[in-house]
Design a protein around this motif. Structure first.
Motif, short mmCIF file in Angstrom:
data_model
loop_
_atom_site.label_atom_id
_atom_site.label_comp_id
_atom_site.label_asym_id
_atom_site.label_seq_id
_atom_site.Cartn_x
_atom_site.Cartn_y
_atom_site.Cartn_z
N UNK A 26 0.83 -1.21 0.00
CA UNK A 26 0.00 0.00 0.00
C UNK A 26 0.86 1.26 0.00
N UNK A 27 2.00 1.17 0.69
CA UNK A 27 2.92 2.30 0.73
C UNK A 27 4.31 1.80 1.12
N UNK A 28 5.29 2.64 0.87
CA UNK A 28 6.66 2.34 1.27
C UNK A 28 7.07 3.37 2.29
N UNK A 29 7.50 2.93 3.47
CA UNK A 29 7.88 3.83 4.55
C UNK A 29 9.40 3.79 4.73
N UNK A 30 10.06 4.79 4.18
CA UNK A 30 11.52 4.85 4.25
C UNK A 30 11.98 5.03 5.70
N UNK A 31 11.14 5.58 6.55
CA UNK A 31 11.51 5.79 7.95
C UNK A 31 11.77 4.47 8.66
N UNK A 32 11.04 3.42 8.30
CA UNK A 32 11.29 2.11 8.91
C UNK A 32 12.67 1.59 8.54
N UNK A 33 13.06 1.79 7.30
CA UNK A 33 14.39 1.37 6.86
C UNK A 33 15.46 2.16 7.62
N UNK A 34 15.26 3.47 7.72
CA UNK A 34 16.24 4.31 8.40
C UNK A 34 16.38 3.95 9.88
N UNK A 35 15.26 3.60 10.53
CA UNK A 35 15.32 3.21 11.94
C UNK A 35 16.18 1.96 12.12
N UNK A 36 16.06 1.01 11.21
CA UNK A 36 16.89 -0.21 11.29
C UNK A 36 18.36 0.12 11.06
N UNK A 37 18.64 1.02 10.12
CA UNK A 37 20.02 1.40 9.85
C UNK A 37 20.65 2.13 11.04
N UNK A 38 19.86 2.89 11.76
CA UNK A 38 20.39 3.62 12.92
C UNK A 38 20.88 2.67 14.02
N UNK A 39 20.41 1.44 14.00
CA UNK A 39 20.92 0.46 14.95
C UNK A 39 22.39 0.11 14.67
N UNK A 40 22.81 0.35 13.43
CA UNK A 40 24.18 0.04 13.01
C UNK A 40 25.14 1.22 13.19
N UNK A 41 24.60 2.44 13.25
CA UNK A 41 25.46 3.61 13.40
C UNK A 41 24.74 4.88 13.01
N UNK A 42 25.49 5.96 12.93
CA UNK A 42 24.94 7.28 12.57
C UNK A 42 24.92 7.44 11.06
N UNK A 43 23.81 7.90 10.54
CA UNK A 43 23.71 8.15 9.11
C UNK A 43 24.19 9.57 8.85
N UNK A 44 25.25 9.68 8.08
CA UNK A 44 25.84 10.99 7.82
C UNK A 44 25.54 11.51 6.41
#
Length: 70
Positions: A26-44
């Motif tokens: 129905x939709x793509x939520x990029x925020x969910x992807x970013x939240x998972x990536x933040x577990x690995x480190x800071x997104x610069x």
């Protein structure tokens, strides 16, 4: 050992949009992807490339997520 990690996100968004459509999401939520990536480190850095004229409906969401659209 606790290391600080910096991440750069380069997104081939056209493939993501096509995959979301093929999966009939129905939709793509990029925020969910970013939240998972933040577990690995800071997104610069966040860059997404695609033919944005063909995928205009996603532009606002990607801008809100602070992606540079290429």
């Amino acid at each position: 050992m606790n290391e600080d990690r910096n991440l750069a996100v380069f997104c081939d968004f056209e493939n993501i949009a096509l995959g979301a459509r093929d999966a009939k999401l129905a939709s793509f939520d990029v925020q969910q992807v970013l939240q998972k990536l933040l577990l690995k480190g800071s997104i610069v850095m966040k860059k997404a490339y695609c033919d944005w004229d063909r995928y205009k409906e996603f532009k606002a969401t990607m801008h809100e997520a602070a992606f540079e659209l290429i």
